[in-house]
Design an enzyme around this catalytic site. Structure first.
Site, PDB file in Angstrom:
ATOM      1  N   LYS A  23     -64.714  70.812  -9.607  1.00 19.32           N
ATOM      2  CA  LYS A  23     -65.720  71.030 -10.641  1.00 19.32           C
ATOM      3  C   LYS A  23     -66.194  72.474 -10.628  1.00 19.32           C
ATOM      4  CE  LYS A  23     -68.716  67.812 -11.369  1.00 19.32           C
ATOM      5  NZ  LYS A  23     -69.642  66.882 -10.714  1.00 19.32           N
ATOM      6  N   ARG A  93     -74.929  68.839  -8.254  1.00 23.53           N
ATOM      7  CA  ARG A  93     -73.839  67.870  -8.389  1.00 23.53           C
ATOM      8  C   ARG A  93     -72.743  68.126  -7.362  1.00 23.53           C
ATOM      9  NH1 ARG A  93     -72.233  67.894 -14.570  1.00 23.53           N
ATOM     10  NH2 ARG A  93     -71.530  65.770 -14.150  1.00 23.53           N
ATOM     11  N   GLY A 102     -67.312  59.463  -9.819  1.00 25.34           N
ATOM     12  CA  GLY A 102     -68.322  58.446  -9.554  1.00 25.34           C
ATOM     13  C   GLY A 102     -68.506  58.100  -8.105  1.00 25.34           C
ATOM     14  N   MET A 104     -69.435  60.197  -5.613  1.00 24.87           N
ATOM     15  CA  MET A 104     -70.530  60.895  -4.944  1.00 24.87           C
ATOM     16  C   MET A 104     -71.710  61.058  -5.896  1.00 24.87           C
ATOM     17  SD  MET A 104     -68.419  63.510  -2.570  1.00 24.87           S
ATOM     18  CE  MET A 104     -67.490  64.124  -3.948  1.00 24.87           C
ATOM     19  N   ARG A 337     -61.876  68.767 -16.388  1.00 31.13           N
ATOM     20  CA  ARG A 337     -60.909  68.486 -15.309  1.00 31.13           C
ATOM     21  C   ARG A 337     -59.711  67.793 -15.937  1.00 31.13           C
ATOM     22  NH1 ARG A 337     -64.749  63.962 -12.439  1.00 31.13           N
ATOM     23  NH2 ARG A 337     -64.792  62.501 -14.171  1.00 31.13           N
ATOM     24  N   HIS A 455     -46.164  38.113   6.488  1.00 34.56           N
ATOM     25  CA  HIS A 455     -44.849  37.742   5.973  1.00 34.56           C
ATOM     26  C   HIS A 455     -44.863  37.668   4.453  1.00 34.56           C
ATOM     27  CE1 HIS A 455     -41.714  34.824   4.775  1.00 34.56           C
ATOM     28  NE2 HIS A 455     -40.996  35.492   5.663  1.00 34.56           N
ATOM     29  N   GLU A 746     -36.402  53.071  16.290  1.00 33.12           N
ATOM     30  CA  GLU A 746     -37.680  52.379  16.087  1.00 33.12           C
ATOM     31  C   GLU A 746     -38.409  52.151  17.406  1.00 33.12           C
ATOM     32  OE1 GLU A 746     -36.883  48.505  14.311  1.00 33.12           O
ATOM     33  OE2 GLU A 746     -34.935  48.413  15.287  1.00 33.12           O
ATOM     34  N   SER A 765     -31.359  55.415  11.299  1.00 40.41           N
ATOM     35  CA  SER A 765     -32.295  54.991  10.262  1.00 40.41           C
ATOM     36  C   SER A 765     -33.620  54.717  10.965  1.00 40.41           C
ATOM     37  CB  SER A 765     -31.767  53.746   9.551  1.00 40.41           C
ATOM     38  OG  SER A 765     -32.681  53.354   8.556  1.00 40.41           O
ATOM     39  N   ASN A 769     -41.744  50.935  10.668  1.00 42.72           N
ATOM     40  CA  ASN A 769     -42.702  49.843  10.905  1.00 42.72           C
ATOM     41  C   ASN A 769     -42.857  49.625  12.402  1.00 42.72           C
ATOM     42  OD1 ASN A 769     -42.613  49.556   8.164  1.00 42.72           O
ATOM     43  ND2 ASN A 769     -41.647  47.546   8.153  1.00 42.72           N
ATOM     44  N   CYS A 832     -36.035  53.296   6.812  1.00 44.94           N
ATOM     45  CA  CYS A 832     -36.005  52.015   6.118  1.00 44.94           C
ATOM     46  C   CYS A 832     -37.246  51.185   6.383  1.00 44.94           C
ATOM     47  CB  CYS A 832     -34.731  51.243   6.448  1.00 44.94           C
ATOM     48  SG  CYS A 832     -34.608  50.801   8.179  1.00 44.94           S
ATOM     49  N   TYR A 852     -31.890  60.354   3.306  1.00 47.39           N
ATOM     50  CA  TYR A 852     -32.356  59.426   2.265  1.00 47.39           C
ATOM     51  C   TYR A 852     -33.555  58.630   2.770  1.00 47.39           C
ATOM     52  CZ  TYR A 852     -30.064  55.752   4.938  1.00 47.39           C
ATOM     53  OH  TYR A 852     -29.707  54.887   5.929  1.00 47.39           O
TER      54      TYR A 852
END
Lengths: 882, 882
Positions: A23, A93, A102, A104, A337, A455, A746, A765, A769, A832, A852
């Protein structure tokens, strides 16, 4: 020289967002462009972070600097702060680097006090205006700075209107407003214990602190988490001479967009209120008029505004969202904005701006929020219908889209209903792998338990199916096939609707609008593909998913989870026979039954992908996930296996694990049961040979992926079974194919020994997770119990399962990439985990140089766009360096 | 130049152990010393690793090199390999870098065939000898190289002896032995399908391959795992001209030690057999005579042997274990090595050697195997009694020591019996934290389920108490307080005995001998403390353990687990009340009940340690470990809490976790319930102030340790509660103390962000138990299902929970140390996982520069010694560098 914490608008410009907030920077820019902006200054975001460092106090130096700028502002305004005759009033402001509409707080008319209001009334001869300003200020200050009075003040206004027999605030007289102001002050004193502050400096510092503090209110924290905004940015504060939209009927306040934010149509779109201040428009107390009406009322002002709005759009090369005030027929711009917009509008606006030659294709690609694509890719409810529909309960917005169907309670029922063309919603306490077919047949899934990574949530997202998870308010009565929610009972066959984007549940049939992937979507995607470097693949476990993925632009399959293939009714018996085998021979016999089915699965995958790469992961979950839990099923299994129920229970109990996440799974299964890997290799290679024989021109090079590797010798041990089996089959065949063997990374140990792992692995890969679970040391399934406390205390700003944790998990990924390339410079690197479909994580993947990302089919477009944006950012940075 | 794979004895020396193996290097050394060693050569360990690289084949080059050395050997021996008149016979024996007695294979008399045996019989006119050699050769070759015939051959010999009516092999005639040789060959042909090989070259290569192969037989793999010997070292092979102890009654074979290996007494100790070959001594078919008898039979040979044995001991500065053969009154030395010995002997020998000025104190410290101290620190069974006792079952040797007592089945019963001075063995399916007091009262613990890191095993090791875990053969009948094992029923009150060093269970009362920590132990420890750099602390949760630890030389407490303090009968109700609290106020009220008890605990710890450092860890386990599981206890709790049974069950169910290891525990508990940390801090600081007031001269500086940190903001959040609480208490007190706040590093993310963590943490303590679990991604409790397959397939050579995994976990520890020191150069670094008591891991800790290790009290001496050895090794390396 000490740091400068305050800037006049004329000292700043539009590029100073980081320091001045969005702003502030735009107010400076508009000032420089000669637009009618009231005079003002900005307190920087650095002052905000300093405020937090100083234990939520504004230090003396900064206070002094602010007061210097008040002096300058007084000079520019020709008014004095706290003056008894003609006091300077200001707005205070918030304004963060990224727009957080909206979230703050704002305070208007600051500087007024008991003397000032009287003087202002006298000098302006507009008593009503003066008292309206004062009562507004007391109201806002009490609420925002002191946290008191909000609802009580509203009640007082309502009482007053009732007493006067009027409907609208504007109809209240000066005397009414004065009376209200007095009532407000009395309430303030009652709550706070001291009089309402009369010293404008005290008011100002209180207001600035309140704005700083509002950076860390609950809704701001939540908004930042949802929108990837770091918590340490802080907010800037603008202090601006008031322009009064509530001065008289030649005054007004309003907001407008240069284009329609819902549709993207090129047309000024906005509304205004005569004789009002900003918050009236937002609060919805009075109904504003469309902006076109202004043309009739104040044609000159309207023309000027249209001109300014066009100049702003041309200047910023994007649709603008503007706030303005008219004081006595004079227009003031209070904010501009880049406007928020729907995904559909975003696509249209981007394409239109290119057509209008206002931006180029790169800029068009860069301006779409990839996350917003979710809404154009899934069916939605008609927004108008939704407004009137009653929400009967709320769960987690686990997988986006809108779904409507009749309630069913078992996967079996869902399957049967689906087969008859019925639309159903599957309602379960929680889902398990056995429910997959039923989930696939249903329009949507509703669960009572489980979080964003339960799941149901994970599988539904993979399927691109609407899911609302963990609605704990549901009282489930599975026996009688009914549930209770919001005081009403829903029986099998009753219609309900789910909104997977909000988590709302509706107790009725609501019409849905199908996803329309318009021409603009395709165009943006085409442009994105030109710029991105990162490949985008999909996680898909069935030919159906694979075809869907290709439709969305996937360039291969990055993860085909073979375990999902074993849950089919025709397979699970043989799989359980394998688990119950007493000898290797028996196990092999059971595996031999599974092999042709697996081969068929893989042929389907290769056929669907028509020569694109397909990465197939070996069986990963622990075996106990495949054994029956119900007494009845155990009896059936015992009968089928010629064993006693006690035998079967002993087997099941022997499979029990204390920490299944860290148990006997992944390649550990192959180390103990190499015959499983042999069977899966055989099925993969035979399928590849069969499809290659049919389509000699396709590139069929299966990528066999070994999960959960932690040690090079482990990988070498498993790989030996793969290569022996594969090489023998290929040697015996007339068709010639090649294949690759790689591994998931992993386990932290795999990441930090990736140089060794790469001697055997032809590709990595990243299974982010599990890597996230192990690196943080918490399990997804259990973290729900404490993560909320972590967010509330700002220990974590983001869910590390949704957005990759760069500092920890990301560091391991980076280490592993570098070590892997040390050993094998051309190693293929992919990801993945679910992060593969998260824009911020995709950017990270681009930065560390992965080959990838792989994500669920419905996230493929998001990943494509995010990858393009990452590449464009990169190019920008490089440009900057030269 | 290509690599040299074969060395004559004269080409090597004693320092070439890595290349020539221990046996080969010592044969070379003895040859150089002019001792009577038959001529021979050594095939290097590198040839062995090459053999494995070449897919278990000896490549042509190496074969050629071996045959060159056969030529040389022929020249030295004046005999030809495969000669029809006077064939050269050789022994082919294994010899690794580290001695692995009996683990690998040996073949004697190689080179004999159908023609050679006749010629040898004729030329020597000793038919019996010639045929004895041949039948032995066929026997060994068939067994070792081809893996056939072993037990059948022994049966044939027994049959022959019976037929001839003789008892001893020596009584068989030449004709008998010839007949046996023919029978053996016939069996060989039947099993293998071809005739017994006649070509000595074929025999030789077969034998060498067999020795290489034996490096990876099951018992060798097991031995290496037990003794920290890497699997990639390989074995060397020695090929030595035969000396014949079986030539006649002027010939013999024997073994001897320069000192008594059981007691350490300085006295030649050994035995021999006349007219025999090496394996007869080992096989125990005939009873050998004590070495002193040789003095009477062949005084000259005896004198020569005594002379050589003294020279060898003086040369090697250590007790020697020698093999010799006498052929026609001529002595041949076939092997010498530093002899294996009991721990008591090791201590005595080391001290004696220093006294004799043969070695210095450093060498004395370096020569004791730290692991062996376990046996001198715990009670043992009388070895003579043990020989006759019947083993009724076997479990895991979970915690060393000998225990004997009456069977009890509940912790309660153990406690009661203990209070009455009864000796009991606590027999449980598995133990839980509630059993602690009963375990403490029992002499030993026997469990049916659970591995080396089960609760019973870990706690017992901490207590220094004998434990045999996971004896699955036990059929438990808890209801009737009895169990069945080995076909017999044992009731409550029956006597049993446990050997925690072997895992053997005895069904009777066996006398135990108390641990005698003699003067030599103290002396060695004193020397060790002079050289070590690493501090040694103990893990102790009670003043009793702390006093024990100090007795064993601990310099502080590295880990005091506060959770163990909550299981006492007087505390668990308040703790459960805390868990069941509906509001913060209720929780605080329950904690207030616990605080004085915790304070008392800590006062006890500070008192016990008399100013030595004490590190206290905040509550770590998930809360569900503290809730009752039995219906009855749940009812009691419900009554106590004024709740319904359903309420309590709902609370218990809400605490359930899928992966408790990665759940709501450690500092995550503080983030959700800061009041727990406040209470614990308050108890610690009040205790410290109280003890400091009593003992103003003691250094009382509590080290408050926050577990399971993964992120700096998390640590900062928790630390704030600690410092606020602590500083307030200290400020309010007349007594002044300081305290430190640090963290466990047990989450991979903490390790890789340790530079940040160190901004808040004043010390790190590596929790390598959890760090190992997270880094490998497997849970200790579940890994038992697959780790055996990993050992069998040589994927892992060591249990990573017993010995630190340097490549993975160690790398993380190293990274964390370096990052930590970057931020805070003087940061205190410790380890408090079970690795702290493992010598190899202690060495690692020394290498990465930790400040101290902390282990269970009974392992403190082991750690002290290992730390000294690591420091000495380091100094050696530095010396080498100059």
């Amino acid at each position: 020289m000490s740091k400068k914490f305050v800037y006049l608008f004329s000292e700043g410009n539009g590029s100073m967002r980081e320091l001045l907030g969005g702003k502030g920077a735009n107010l400076a820019e508009m000032t420089n462009l000669g637009m009618p902006v009231p005079p003002g200054f900005i307190i920087t975001t650095e002052a905000c972070t300093q405020y937090y460092k100083d234990n939520e106090e504004i230090n003396a130096e900064i206070q002094a600097e602010i007061m210097q700028y008040i002096d300058k502002l007084e000079e520019m305004a020709g008014q004095k702060f706290g003056d008894k005759e003609n006091p300077l009033l200001v707005s205070v402001r918030s304004g963060a680097r990224a727009s957080m509409p909206g979230m703050m707080d704002t305070i208007l008319n600051l500087g007024l006090n008991d003397e000032g209001v009287v003087a202002m009334a006298e000098s302006s001869q507009n008593h009503r205006w003066a008292w309206d300003c004062y009562r507004r200020f007391i109201q806002m200050y009490s609420d925002v700075v002191m946290g008191v009075g909000k609802s009580y003040f509203e009640k007082l206004i309502d009482d007053m209107k009732e007493k006067r027999g009027v409907k609208d605030d504007v109809e209240l007289t000066a005397a009414d407003l004065q009376e209200l102001a007095e009532q407000f002050k009395a309430e303030y004193k009652k709550e706070i214990g001291v009089d309402f502050p009369q010293d404008p400096k005290v008011q100002l510092m209180g207001a600035i602190k309140a704005v700083f503090r509002s950076w860390n209110n609950d809704r701001a924290i939540y908004y930042r988490r949802m929108n990837d905004i770091p918590g340490d940015w802080g907010t800037a504060v603008s202090v601006v001479k008031m322009a009064f939209g509530n001065l008289n009927n030649d005054s007004a306040t309003g907001v407008a967009f240069t284009r329609n934010p819902s549709t993207g149509e090129k047309q000024l779109f906005g509304e205004f209120l005569l004789n009002a201040q900003g918050e009236d428009v937002v609060a919805g107390i009075r109904t504003p008029q469309p902006i076109e009406e202004l043309k009739k009322i104040m044609p000159d002002v309207y023309e000027k505004f249209v001109d300014i709005s066009e100049r702003l759009e041309n200047h910023y090369h994007d649709m603008q969202d503007m706030e303005f005030t008219i004081e006595n027929k004079k227009l003031y711009m209070l904010q501009t904005r880049n406007g928020k917009r729907t995904a559909a509008a975003a696509l249209k606006i981007a394409c239109d701006l290119v057509k209008e030659e206002m931006i180029d294709e790169k800029q068009a690609v860069a301006m779409i929020d990839p996350r917003s694509l979710d809404t154009v890719l899934h069916p939605q409810f008609d927004p108008d219908v939704l407004k009137k529909a009653e929400v009967i309960g709320t769960g987690l917005a686990a997988s986006p889209g809108a779904a409507c169907g009749k309630v069913v309670f078992t996967a079996e029922d869902a399957k049967n209903a689906g087969a008859e063309g019925e639309k159903v919603i599957l309602v379960r306490l929680e889902t398990s792998p056995e429910d997959i077919e039923g989930m696939d047949a249903a329009q949507g899934i509703l669960t009572v338990r489980g979080g964003m990574t339960s799941h149901a949530a994970v599988v539904a997202r993979g399927m691109g199916k609407c899911c609302v998870a963990g609605c704990g308010a549901i009282k489930m009565d599975e026996e009688n096939k009914q549930f209770e929610l919001g005081g009403k009972v829903y029986k099998e066959g009753d219609w309900i609707s789910l909104d997977g984007a909000t988590g709302f549940i509706y107790g009725e049939k609501l019409p849905t609008v199908d996803a329309v992937i318009g021409g603009e979507f395709a165009k943006i995607m085409e442009w994105a593909d030109q710029y991105r470097v990162l490949g985008v693949r999909a996680n898909a476990d069935s030919p159906k998913d694979a075809i869907q993925a290709k439709k969305y632009g996937a360039e291969g399959i990055g993860l085909c989870r073979t375990e999902h293939m074993f849950f089919g009714e025709d397979r699970i018996p043989a799989f359980r026979e394998m688990i119950c085998a007493d000898t290797v021979e028996q196990r092999i016999a059971a595996l031999n039954k599974l092999e042709p089915m697996q081969q068929e699965d893989f042929e389907g995958m290769f056929e669907a992908m028509e020569g694109m790469p397909v990465t197939i992961r070996f069986l990963d979950p622990p075996l106990h996930e495949f054994v029956p839990t119900e007494e009845e099923d155990i009896e059936l299994l015992a009968k089928a296996q010629g064993k006693t129920v006690a035998d079967i229970k002993a087997i099941i109990s022997s499979l029990h694990e204390f920490n299944p996440m860290m148990g006997h799974r992944g390649c550990r299964l192959t180390v103990t049961y190499p015959e499983i890997a042999k069977m899966q290799t055989s099925a993969i290679i035979k399928a590849a040979l069969t499809v290659k024989a049919k389509h000699p021109d396709w590139d069929i090079e299966p990528e066999i992926m070994i999960p959960l590797t932690g040690e090079i010798k482990e990988l070498a041990f498993v790989k030996k079974f793969v290569t022996e089996t594969a090489d023998e089959l290929i040697a015996a065949s007339d068709v010639k194919i090649t294949y690759k063997v790689g591994t998931m990374i992993e386990i932290p140990r795999a990441a930090i020994t990736a140089d060794e792992i790469a001697t055997e692995a032809e590709f990595f890969s990243f299974g982010t997770n599990d890597l996230t679970q192990m690196t943080f040391g918490f399990s997804r399934d259990d973290a729900g119990k404490f993560l909320d406390a972590y967010y509330a205390n700002q220990i974590y700003e983001q869910d590390p399962f949704a957005r990759i944790d760069r500092k920890g998990v990301g560091k391991l990924v980076d280490i592993a990439c570098n070590l892997g390339r040390q050993t094998r410079p051309d190693i293929k690197l992919g990801i993945c985990g679910e992060h593969g479909g998260d824009p911020s994580s995709v950017e990270f993947c681009h930065e560390v140089g992965l080959t990838y990302v792989s994500c669920s089919p419905f996230r493929v477009p998001i990943a494509r766009l995010a990858a393009a944006q990452a590449a464009l950012k990169d190019a920008d940075r490089e440009d900057d360096e030269f």
